[in-house]
Design an enzyme around this catalytic site. Structure first.
Site, PDB file in Angstrom:
ATOM      1  N   HIS A 124     -25.989 -20.911   2.545  1.00 36.28           N
ATOM      2  CA  HIS A 124     -25.704 -21.318   1.165  1.00 36.28           C
ATOM      3  C   HIS A 124     -24.789 -20.263   0.551  1.00 36.28           C
ATOM      4  CE1 HIS A 124     -26.042 -22.221  -3.034  1.00 36.28           C
ATOM      5  NE2 HIS A 124     -26.784 -21.169  -3.296  1.00 36.28           N
ATOM      6  N   HIS A 151     -21.879 -19.236  -2.831  1.00 38.85           N
ATOM      7  CA  HIS A 151     -21.269 -19.548  -4.122  1.00 38.85           C
ATOM      8  C   HIS A 151     -19.753 -19.400  -3.926  1.00 38.85           C
ATOM      9  CE1 HIS A 151     -25.192 -18.200  -6.388  1.00 38.85           C
ATOM     10  NE2 HIS A 151     -25.396 -19.199  -5.546  1.00 38.85           N
ATOM     11  N   TYR A 207     -10.962 -32.272  10.846  1.00 41.31           N
ATOM     12  CA  TYR A 207     -12.044 -31.297  11.037  1.00 41.31           C
ATOM     13  C   TYR A 207     -13.078 -31.385   9.929  1.00 41.31           C
ATOM     14  CZ  TYR A 207      -9.457 -29.729  14.946  1.00 41.31           C
ATOM     15  OH  TYR A 207      -8.829 -29.719  16.146  1.00 41.31           O
TER      16      TYR A 207
END
Ligand SMILES: [Zn+2]
Length: 206
Positions: A92, A94, A119
């Protein structure tokens, strides 16, 4: 892969992600499934300066066995493992361009990014937008759970992407492909653009 090797791999990839500006400050977190639970990046730790010995080790029930306390976003990871049994790693970030796209009013919440490259279609596919929740709100986990069964990649509104993979390399490659595609989308915004056609996308999905 031995646990020691996994620990080294998490720290090396974290360092690479941080050095390339793919997540800033102490944002972003990585987890890997091991034989007896999970390894996870600790809370308030910069991905650029992880210590293999201090990674959070969690048992099958998510209890801390050793190392520092896990990221406060560990629930995002757990939901992916719960709903996608073949998942070996979750990342994860930002990452700037993905976060920027997650704030745009124009995007389709059912499929955020258009098929710009092959892709992207192969590594990410359909990308749903999860509604905004304040940090730490466990309702976010339930919102992600609703999509995780069908999608290995989701984008949290005004926040960032969460991507699961069969192993750490697969998860990292997919989240990097997502970030690059978000960047391309922003570069192309306003230009008359040819995306892949429906049949070209179907050919890739085989
Ligand atoms: Zn986050």
């Amino acid at each position: 892969m031995s646990e020691a090797t996994e620990r080294e791999a998490i720290c090396a990839i974290g360092q690479s992600i941080f050095a390339r500006g793919l997540t800033a400050g102490s944002s972003g977190n990585i987890s890997v499934r091991t034989g007896d639970g999970w390894l996870m990046t600790p809370t308030n730790a910069s991905l650029g300066r992880l210590d293999p010995a201090r990674l959070s080790k969690l048992d099958h029930d998510g209890r801390l066995v050793s190392g520092d306390a896990p990221t406060k976003e560990s629930f995002l990871h757990r939901v992916m493992y719960d709903e996608r049994p073949a998942t070996g790693a979750v990342v994860h970030l930002h990452s700037t361009h993905s976060v920027a796209v997650s704030c745009l009013a124009e995007i389709d919440p059912e499929d955020v990014l258009p098929p710009i490259t092959a892709y992207y279609v192969m590594r990410v596919g359909r990308l749903p937008l999860i509604p905004y929740f304040r940090p730490g709100d466990l309702a976010l986990a339930e919102a992600v759970r609703g999509f995780a069964g069908k999608h290995h990649a989701v984008l949290l509104a005004n926040h960032g992407p969460v991507v699961a993979g069969s192993n750490l390399d697969a998860a990292v490659n997919a989240i990097e492909e997502l970030e690059e595609t978000a960047k391309l989308y922003l570069l192309l915004r306003g230009a008359d653009t040819r995306y892949l056609t429906r049949s070209q996308v179907m050919e890739l999905q085989g």
